[in-house]
Write a protein that holds these residues in place. Structure first.
Motif, PDB file in Angstrom:
ATOM      1  N   ILE A  45       1.542   1.763  -3.516  1.00 53.27           N
ATOM      2  CA  ILE A  45       0.433   2.390  -4.238  1.00 53.27           C
ATOM      3  C   ILE A  45       0.506   3.909  -4.078  1.00 53.27           C
ATOM      4  O   ILE A  45       0.346   4.658  -5.045  1.00 53.27           O
ATOM      5  CB  ILE A  45      -0.933   1.886  -3.718  1.00 53.27           C
ATOM      6  N   LEU A  46       0.746   4.346  -2.850  1.00 48.41           N
ATOM      7  CA  LEU A  46       0.852   5.783  -2.598  1.00 48.41           C
ATOM      8  C   LEU A  46       1.930   6.389  -3.484  1.00 48.41           C
ATOM      9  O   LEU A  46       1.713   7.386  -4.170  1.00 48.41           O
ATOM     10  CB  LEU A  46       1.162   6.022  -1.115  1.00 48.41           C
ATOM     11  N   PHE A  47       3.111   5.765  -3.470  1.00 51.43           N
ATOM     12  CA  PHE A  47       4.215   6.277  -4.279  1.00 51.43           C
ATOM     13  C   PHE A  47       3.869   6.261  -5.760  1.00 51.43           C
ATOM     14  O   PHE A  47       3.942   7.267  -6.454  1.00 51.43           O
ATOM     15  CB  PHE A  47       5.468   5.412  -4.059  1.00 51.43           C
ATOM     16  N   PHE A  83       0.810  -1.214   0.000  1.00 54.36           N
ATOM     17  CA  PHE A  83       0.000   0.000   0.000  1.00 54.36           C
ATOM     18  C   PHE A  83       0.846   1.267   0.000  1.00 54.36           C
ATOM     19  O   PHE A  83       0.448   2.272  -0.579  1.00 54.36           O
ATOM     20  CB  PHE A  83      -1.010  -0.027   1.159  1.00 54.36           C
ATOM     21  N   VAL A  84       2.016   1.233   0.629  1.00 53.11           N
ATOM     22  CA  VAL A  84       2.920   2.374   0.504  1.00 53.11           C
ATOM     23  C   VAL A  84       3.317   2.518  -0.960  1.00 53.11           C
ATOM     24  O   VAL A  84       3.394   3.623  -1.499  1.00 53.11           O
ATOM     25  CB  VAL A  84       4.179   2.203   1.372  1.00 53.11           C
TER      26      VAL A  84
END
Lengths: 257, 540, 103
Positions: C80-82, C77-78
């Protein structure tokens, strides 16, 4: 199972009363077995660490964006930070991860004194880390590298670096001198927020370690129940991993000039 | 059929001191503590809404100063989102029902559950402090650079309050995840679980994955405000749009935190009041997970005109269409459940009927906003305001109220007035539509949101909206009266007044502190509504 | 009695040694001009160090599948953020972008 009458709200479970089965004194009454209790605790800590990854992840993300925008400023700012304290801290913190892992192992193998000793070693190493951080922060304060009204960054251009006053319009590839000095504040804002947040986590970790050490000293853990030590270990290793990423990203942006 | 007797020993009678409530580890008592506190914040948020609608009855800004108006809509948003909607269904109904629904005595971490409530209260107190100290005027979205540098209002305490309340949300989600994974009764595998549990599991995933990101965003905003750091400050090279990316990375999934649990409630109500198994159980279960995952990849549809690249906007627009699909799957399955079921019109079910229409409109209007071209016209207008109120109020709050009416007899052992509860449900539906449908038209016609004054030609629609708000408010106040009345004078409910399936209906009402005297072993498939089961359930 | 895996002392010591070596390499590599590979090398080493801590100090190698999934999910999920935000930052100002951004 006990019925509603005998179970007084808020009373600590007395183990002299009518339990038909003997169980570990640390078993909480909403769990069926120690194994279930341990698995729940460990899963809970992992889910918490998942939230921490997302928490720090947001900061790393902001760092990544700004580093891509202001690479020269980041390089200049990073180069102004002394490597040696950072490297020592890296060794100290990884060392504390080792001592933490060894204390968990001692708890797993029913060695009370070793558990306590390794925990104390972890506390000492953690405190050393924080002490060095204090030194580093003091240095930054002295150089006026703390963002805010009194921020000042003196950028000394490297030999041969073009002296560009204003940034070129559109896509900037080489930053001008003024812009470097202006935007290093962003680097230092991130530096202090990231290392500060990390330090807060370490302080909380050390407090928890004190509590766990006391519990271990009192003989509350054995090979069947030592989940609190395990869970503390997981938290501590996570804090170590954050530093593993912080160190190269903050201290080692560009050192080959 | 014999008249049920109110059980002498239950979780409510198990200790009458303040201490026994404030230091409780019982998930049911914690749920009641949440019920009281979120209700209080709901009415506080409602007061700010009253102020807004009063101001907007006239085109001129004649009731409040502009800054005051800004504070009103900010605080309305902050309180309703963070202190009401996010906790509502999970903290009240989820907390109360998940352990009995899975055959457990409590959540995995009872003390952390209590800590969640205290953190919620502390977060709420910071917000109250900010209100008393003069309010916040940035909008609930706290966009930089205004919130970081220019606003002279009390951003820091509210930011801190949201941060702390967020932690409460994270711990609730963590508790639910571990509980559902590790504390199900023997033999209760995932596909026997009520869909209410699936919905809360999916919600908990969002809570633990998303909330930390707004937490760190608030930290960055806070250090900028308190220490003069410059992460979002354009003067020092910062990017305000970065704040928006980080903010919406959480705040979009947050809307799914607000709606998913209510969708779980709807599944339970539709099945019970159609006397029929949920059609497409696994589709509905997986759609909850899909909403949770898809909800994380669409956030920048809030930022189409903020300055992101048009290529990113296209990607986010396309993905935003996909997130509507799992919601549609649910609606189709509920409709299929009701088809040829034995449907009835008790108060909980009235909320469900209202929900269908309102959630549908809310969801469909979201598609207008997901479309790039139309969004440019509609962004920051009352169309957006109407869209999200249809989902949040017409969807989430209807679901919450339906659930509260359904499980009230279980929680307190008493029935409430069937007549007045139906009146209230109808008032809410009528009042809601009158309040918010005109706002779609206002937005389409160009009235911006967050403005305290508007051109004269918008007045009729605004007056209709404000009139609707008064009916809606009445619809929300009436339950307070009959619910309170029911605690003392309501008919005794008995174990299962609705004849519903589900483990929680096998316990007494109100339940014992430890829920079950013996953990049930013969757990049937979910939603077993054979005629024999229905008949026997009503006799218990 | 829970059947939790107990790692031998030698495992911990050798992982620690590896982490020390990798830390030294990180610093050393920073002083060598690898062009745009400098950050790649630094991050790759950090990822390897983190992986060693996760697998062995945190026992994930011997943990349940649920634990492994939890670890992977957090980084996913990190990512995805990036990744999805980079779509915005990487394409700002590209030909055809409307309106032309300030930066």
């Amino acid at each position: 199972m006990s019925n509603g009458n005998a179970h007084a709200e808020g009373a600590s479970p007395a183990h002299g009363h009518d339990h038909a089965h003997a169980h570990h004194p640390a078993l909480q009454h909403h769990f069926d077995t120690m194994s279930q209790q341990r698995e729940a605790g460990v899963l809970g800590m992992w889910v918490f660490l998942l939230t921490e990854v997302l928490f720090f992840g947001g900061l790393f993300f902001a760092y990544a964006i700004y580093r891509s925008w202001y690479y020269d400023a980041f390089a200049a700012a990073s180069a102004s930070i002394e490597i040696l304290p950072g490297l020592i801290n890296t060794v100290v913190l990884i060392g504390s991860s080792l001592t933490m892992a060894l204390s968990v192992r001692a708890a797993q193998t029913n060695q009370r004194k070793a558990t306590v000793n390794w925990l104390i070693a972890t506390i000492i190493l953690g405190t050393v880390f924080l002490g060095i951080k204090v030194y580093e922060y003091a240095d930054k304060f002295a150089h006026n590298h703390v963002p805010g009204a009194s921020f000042q960054f003196a950028h000394v251009p490297a030999p041969g670096e073009p002296h560009v006053e204003e940034p070129a319009a559109g896509h900037v590839t080489t930053m001008g001198h003024d812009e470097i000095e202006r935007t290093t504040q962003i680097f230092f804002s991130l530096y202090f927020t990231m290392t500060g947040l990390h330090a807060v986590h370490m302080i909380v970790g050390i407090v928890i370690l004190f509590i766990i050490t006391w519990m271990a000293h009192k003989g509350r853990f054995d090979s069947e129940w030592h989940a609190p030590v395990e869970m503390t270990g997981l938290y501590w290793h996570f804090v170590d991993i954050v530093w593993i990423f912080l160190f190269p990203l903050l201290y080692l942006v560009e050192r080959h000039n | 059929m014999e008249t049920p007797v109110y059980p002498a020993h239950n979780y409510l009678s198990n200790g009458h001191t303040l201490r026994s409530w404030l230091l409780t580890k019982d998930h049911k008592r914690i749920a009641v503590l949440y019920l009281i506190s979120i209700s209080a914040f709901f009415f506080l948020g409602g007061l700010f809404a009253v102020g807004i609608r009063l101001e907007l009855t006239t085109p001129q800004g004649d009731l409040f100063q502009p800054d005051t108006y800004n504070k009103f809509f900010t605080l309305h948003g902050v309180i309703m989102v963070f202190l009401f909607l996010i906790p509502s269904v999970p903290a009240v109904l989820g907390n109360f029902l998940i352990p009995p629904m899975i055959g457990a005595k409590d959540l995995a971490f009872p003390r952390i559950n209590l800590l969640s409530w205290y953190l919620y209260i502390i977060g709420g107190l910071f917000t109250l402090f900010a209100i008393v100290a003069g309010g916040v005027d940035t909008g609930w979205t706290f966009y930089t650079p205004y919130s970081a540098t220019s606003s002279s209002s009390n951003v820091a305490p509210v930011a801190l309050g949201v941060f702390i309340a967020g932690f409460s949300s994270i711990l609730t989600g963590l508790n639910f995840i571990v509980t559902i994974h590790r504390m199900r009764a023997p033999g209760l595998h995932w596909f026997k679980l009520p869909l209410f549990v699936w919905a809360h599991y999916a919600t908990s995933l969002i809570q633990v994955l998303g909330t930390p990101v707004i937490a760190i965003t608030i930290v960055m905003l806070f250090v900028e405000r308190a220490f003069g750091f410059g992460i979002f400050d354009p003067q020092r090279g910062g990017d305000p749009v970065l704040f928006q990316h980080l903010f919406w990375f959480y705040s979009h999934p947050a809307v799914y935190i607000m709606i998913l649990p209510a969708l779980g409630v709807i599944s339970e109500l539709v099945s019970t009041f159609s006397r029929k198994r949920i059609f497409g159980y696994s589709f509905v279960a997986f759609s909850s997970l899909a909403i949770a995952v898809f909800g994380f990849i669409v956030w920048a549809h809030h930022m189409f005109v903020a300055g992101i690249s048009v290529y990113a906007a296209m990607v986010f627009s396309f993905l935003s269409f996909s997130v509507a699909i799992p919601s549609a799957v649910k609606v189709f399955n509920w409709a299929a459940t009701m088809y040829r079921g034995s449907i009835s019109f008790e108060a909980p079910m009235l909320y469900v009927y209202g929900f269908f229409g309102l959630f549908l409109i809310g969801g469909l209007t979201g598609l207008f906003l997901a479309t790039l071209g139309t969004d440019i016209h509609l962004h920051d207008t009352y169309f957006v305001v109407a869209h999200f109120h249809y989902i949040m109020v017409g969807g989430a709050i209807m679901g919450y109220l339906g659930g509260l009416h359904f499980w009230w007899p279980k929680i307190f052992g008493r029935m409430y007035s069937e007549f007045w509860s139906r009146i209230a449900a109808i008032l809410v539906f009528v009042g809601f539509n009158l309040t918010f449908f005109p706002q779609f038209l206002l937005g389409y016609l160009g009235m911006p949101r967050r403005y305290h004054m508007y051109p004269d030609e918008f007045q009729v629609l605004n007056v209709l909206s404000s009139a609707g708000a008064s009916i809606l408010g009445l619809g929300y106040l009436i339950p307070v009266i009959y619910f309170a009345w029911s605690l003392k004078y309501g008919e005794v409910a008995g174990n299962n007044p609705w004849g519903a399936s589900g483990l929680e209906w096998r316990t007494q009402s109100p339940p014992l502190t430890e829920n079950f005297t013996e953990v049930p072993t013969d757990i049937p498939e979910a939603y077993e509504y054979t005629p024999k089961v229905v008949r026997e359930a009503k006799l218990v | 009695m829970s059947s939790v895996h107990v790692s031998p002392l030698s495992t911990y010591l050798s992982i620690f040694a590896a982490l020390m070596v990798l830390s030294a390499i990180t610093v050393g590599a920073a002083f060598v001009n690898l062009g745009s590979f400098n950050p790649v090398v630094a991050l790759a080493i950090a990822v390897i160090k983190a992986t060693l801590v996760i697998l062995f100090f945190m026992h994930v190698k011997y943990s349940s599948r649920l634990t492994k999934i939890t670890v992977v999910m957090s980084f996913f999920f990190v990512a995805i953020l990036f990744a999805e935000t980079f779509i915005d930052y990487a394409t700002r100002g590209m030909p055809g972008d409307i309106p032309p951004p300030l930066r």
